[in-house]
Motif scaffolding. Structure first.
Motif, PDB file in Angstrom:
ATOM      1  N   HIS A  98       0.816  -1.228   0.000  1.00  0.00           N
ATOM      2  CA  HIS A  98       0.000   0.000   0.000  1.00  0.00           C
ATOM      3  C   HIS A  98       0.845   1.272   0.000  1.00  0.00           C
ATOM      4  O   HIS A  98       0.528   2.243  -0.703  1.00  0.00           O
ATOM      5  CB  HIS A  98      -0.950   0.007   1.210  1.00  0.00           C
ATOM      6  N   GLU A  99       1.923   1.268   0.776  1.00  0.00           N
ATOM      7  CA  GLU A  99       2.735   2.489   0.860  1.00  0.00           C
ATOM      8  C   GLU A  99       3.460   2.782  -0.445  1.00  0.00           C
ATOM      9  O   GLU A  99       3.960   3.895  -0.645  1.00  0.00           O
ATOM     10  CB  GLU A  99       3.724   2.408   2.026  1.00  0.00           C
ATOM     11  N   THR A 100       3.512   1.789  -1.337  1.00  0.00           N
ATOM     12  CA  THR A 100       4.158   1.981  -2.637  1.00  0.00           C
ATOM     13  C   THR A 100       3.279   2.815  -3.574  1.00  0.00           C
ATOM     14  O   THR A 100       3.786   3.550  -4.422  1.00  0.00           O
ATOM     15  CB  THR A 100       4.400   0.608  -3.320  1.00  0.00           C
ATOM     16  N   LEU A 101       1.950   2.660  -3.423  1.00  0.00           N
ATOM     17  CA  LEU A 101       1.028   3.150  -4.451  1.00  0.00           C
ATOM     18  C   LEU A 101       1.110   4.653  -4.684  1.00  0.00           C
ATOM     19  O   LEU A 101       0.922   5.128  -5.802  1.00  0.00           O
ATOM     20  CB  LEU A 101      -0.408   2.725  -4.110  1.00  0.00           C
ATOM     21  N   PHE A 102       1.385   5.412  -3.601  1.00  0.00           N
ATOM     22  CA  PHE A 102       1.632   6.848  -3.774  1.00  0.00           C
ATOM     23  C   PHE A 102       2.969   7.232  -3.145  1.00  0.00           C
ATOM     24  O   PHE A 102       3.167   8.368  -2.727  1.00  0.00           O
ATOM     25  CB  PHE A 102       0.475   7.680  -3.186  1.00  0.00           C
ATOM     26  N   HIS A 103       3.838   6.258  -3.102  1.00  0.00           N
ATOM     27  CA  HIS A 103       5.204   6.466  -2.594  1.00  0.00           C
ATOM     28  C   HIS A 103       5.210   7.254  -1.290  1.00  0.00           C
ATOM     29  O   HIS A 103       5.820   8.311  -1.185  1.00  0.00           O
ATOM     30  CB  HIS A 103       6.085   7.118  -3.663  1.00  0.00           C
ATOM     31  N   ASN A 104       4.438   6.706  -0.325  1.00  0.00           N
ATOM     32  CA  ASN A 104       4.537   7.216   1.046  1.00  0.00           C
ATOM     33  C   ASN A 104       3.640   8.409   1.357  1.00  0.00           C
ATOM     34  O   ASN A 104       3.624   8.882   2.489  1.00  0.00           O
ATOM     35  CB  ASN A 104       5.991   7.598   1.356  1.00  0.00           C
ATOM     36  N   ALA A 105       2.898   8.901   0.392  1.00  0.00           N
ATOM     37  CA  ALA A 105       2.048  10.071   0.658  1.00  0.00           C
ATOM     38  C   ALA A 105       0.825   9.655   1.494  1.00  0.00           C
ATOM     39  O   ALA A 105       0.396   8.504   1.426  1.00  0.00           O
ATOM     40  CB  ALA A 105       1.575  10.681  -0.653  1.00  0.00           C
ATOM     41  N   PRO A 106       0.259  10.593   2.277  1.00  0.00           N
ATOM     42  CA  PRO A 106      -1.005  10.291   2.959  1.00  0.00           C
ATOM     43  C   PRO A 106      -2.096  10.017   1.920  1.00  0.00           C
ATOM     44  O   PRO A 106      -2.043  10.541   0.805  1.00  0.00           O
ATOM     45  CB  PRO A 106      -1.319  11.582   3.728  1.00  0.00           C
ATOM     46  N   VAL A 107      -3.070   9.194   2.289  1.00  0.00           N
ATOM     47  CA  VAL A 107      -4.136   8.837   1.343  1.00  0.00           C
ATOM     48  C   VAL A 107      -5.508   9.066   1.965  1.00  0.00           C
ATOM     49  O   VAL A 107      -5.647   9.131   3.183  1.00  0.00           O
ATOM     50  CB  VAL A 107      -4.006   7.364   0.880  1.00  0.00           C
ATOM     51  N   GLU A 108      -6.499   9.181   1.098  1.00  0.00           N
ATOM     52  CA  GLU A 108      -7.882   9.317   1.552  1.00  0.00           C
ATOM     53  C   GLU A 108      -8.500   7.961   1.873  1.00  0.00           C
ATOM     54  O   GLU A 108      -9.433   7.875   2.671  1.00  0.00           O
ATOM     55  CB  GLU A 108      -8.739   9.983   0.458  1.00  0.00           C
ATOM     56  N   ALA A 109      -7.987   6.918   1.212  1.00  0.00           N
ATOM     57  CA  ALA A 109      -8.543   5.585   1.418  1.00  0.00           C
ATOM     58  C   ALA A 109      -7.541   4.546   0.935  1.00  0.00           C
ATOM     59  O   ALA A 109      -6.691   4.847   0.087  1.00  0.00           O
ATOM     60  CB  ALA A 109      -9.849   5.433   0.636  1.00  0.00           C
ATOM     61  N   ALA A 110      -7.667   3.340   1.467  1.00  0.00           N
ATOM     62  CA  ALA A 110      -6.813   2.237   1.008  1.00  0.00           C
ATOM     63  C   ALA A 110      -7.497   0.925   1.348  1.00  0.00           C
ATOM     64  O   ALA A 110      -8.277   0.857   2.307  1.00  0.00           O
ATOM     65  CB  ALA A 110      -5.436   2.306   1.671  1.00  0.00           C
ATOM     66  N   GLY A 111      -7.200  -0.095   0.553  1.00  0.00           N
ATOM     67  CA  GLY A 111      -7.807  -1.394   0.808  1.00  0.00           C
ATOM     68  C   GLY A 111      -7.529  -2.341  -0.340  1.00  0.00           C
ATOM     69  O   GLY A 111      -6.508  -2.212  -1.035  1.00  0.00           O
ATOM     70  N   GLU A 112      -8.462  -3.273  -0.522  1.00  0.00           N
ATOM     71  CA  GLU A 112      -8.304  -4.291  -1.560  1.00  0.00           C
ATOM     72  C   GLU A 112      -9.530  -4.294  -2.469  1.00  0.00           C
ATOM     73  O   GLU A 112     -10.644  -4.014  -2.018  1.00  0.00           O
ATOM     74  CB  GLU A 112      -8.171  -5.671  -0.916  1.00  0.00           C
ATOM     75  N   LEU A 113      -9.289  -4.620  -3.743  1.00  0.00           N
ATOM     76  CA  LEU A 113     -10.378  -4.721  -4.719  1.00  0.00           C
ATOM     77  C   LEU A 113     -10.425  -6.143  -5.242  1.00  0.00           C
ATOM     78  O   LEU A 113      -9.376  -6.739  -5.532  1.00  0.00           O
ATOM     79  CB  LEU A 113     -10.124  -3.791  -5.920  1.00  0.00           C
TER      80      LEU A 113
END
Lengths: 155, 191
Positions: free
Chosen positions: A82-97
């Motif tokens: 997960h931390e790879t997807l925006f290279h460490n930036a804070p996110v509004e949401a995260a999970g699995e699809l």
């Protein structure tokens, strides 16, 4: 926003070479995978279908972009987490699809890195961000997923 | 579930801890939740954030939490929600929200303590915490509705009703557009 950068969890992972902020990818912008009403498989021909061995993780950033990647094994070289997807930036949401024949048929909020477990039910900002991001990217969603997200976003 | 076992588990990566609740039965989850609640009170704990997130994952995996389970975990979370470290405060508030949403409690005192914790978070020094507390205390948020239901079911002191009236009053003085603008500013400021 859900943060990973400034947490002791990241510090612990850095000390054990299990942090994957710097993994280059592959990371995909979900909007770019959309073709003819289906999500294309970025690594194989045809529409995407996820399996237990090819689990798709997602994150939504502040600009409501959705990045996805195939979940890797933590600690292995260039694993996507997960931390790879925006290279460490804070996110509004995260999970699995879960995707079947190019359509999102299930979505959850499970991310250890961002601590989002159970938050879709209690933080409507998260559900709204996912719904808005999915709509903006024109991601094909099953009726059940639309109903679920709309219920979480508007309760 | 012994403390030693929990300590051993907490050495694992948070991803593994997050995945664990869905792989074990309800009895094992309850045992872990009970051990984790006890551990939350330990001052020597090496990784409080990891433990709080583990509790959150355990609570999120339960269909419903019993009154006693909710109380055992909510009390140390309320304490953690007042910690010096804003990361711990936010994690505790999020976990407390999940625990509340999963509990069909009838414990009025606990409900009021949770409400007071969320109210206190609305004046936190962290913008993110304030924004989250405001979301939780929105009249149509499921967590707030759950808290109100306890008040109704137990014929409580009317604190929730008064609170709702205050919310409605502020809604009249702040248009939706103003509220959205304010939320957007809050979110930008935290980036």
């Amino acid at each position: 926003m859900y943060d990973y950068h400034n947490t002791e969890i990241r510090v612990e992972r850095l000390a054990t070479n299990r942090d994957h902020c710097g993994t280059p990818g592959p990371i995909y912008e979900l909007a770019q995978l959309h073709a003819r009403g289906r999500i294309s498989d970025p690594e194989r021909d045809g529409p995407l279908t996820t399996t237990d061995d090819r689990r798709l993780i997602y994150a939504v950033d502040a600009d409501l972009q959705i990045h996805v990647g195939f979940d890797g094994d933590r600690g292995t070289f260039n694993a996507v987490k997960h931390e790879t997807l925006f290279h460490n930036a804070p996110v509004e949401a995260a999970g699995e699809l879960e995707v079947a024949d190019g359509v999102v048929v299930s979505i959850n909020d499970r991310s250890g890195s961002y601590g989002t477990m159970g938050m879709m039910r209690v933080d409507r900002r998260m559900a709204r961000a996912v719904l808005a991001a999915m709509r903006r990217a024109k991601v094909p969603l099953s009726e059940a997923v639309v109903d679920f997200l709309e219920a979480q976003a508007s309760e | 579930m012994s403390t030693q076992t929990l300590d051993e588990l907490l050495v694992s990566d948070i991803d593994d801890l997050t995945a664990l609740p869905s792989r074990i039965g309800s009895d094992a989850r309850h045992a872990l939740l009970s051990a984790a609640a006890e551990a939350l009170g330990r001052p020597d704990l090496p990784s409080r954030l990891k433990l709080i997130r583990f509790v959150q994952a355990l609570a999120a995996s339960e269909r419903t939490l019993s009154d006693s389970a909710a109380e055992s975990v909510a009390v140390p979370l309320i304490t953690a929600a007042h910690a010096d470290d804003p990361t711990e405060r936010l994690a505790a508030l999020r976990c407390l929200a999940v625990v509340t949403s999963q509990t069909e409690t009838t414990n009025l005192a606990l409900t009021h303590s949770i409400l007071a914790t969320f109210e206190h978070a609305r004046i936190d020094s962290s913008l993110e915490i304030r924004a989250f507390a405001n979301e939780l205390l929105s009249a149509d948020n499921p967590v707030f509705r759950r808290l109100i239901a306890v008040e109704a079911a137990t014929a409580g002191t009317g604190k929730m009703a008064l609170y709702l009236e205050t919310l409605l009053d502020s809604a009249h003085t702040m248009s939706d557009a103003e509220a959205d603008d304010s939320n957007a500013k809050d979110r930008k400021s935290t980036n």
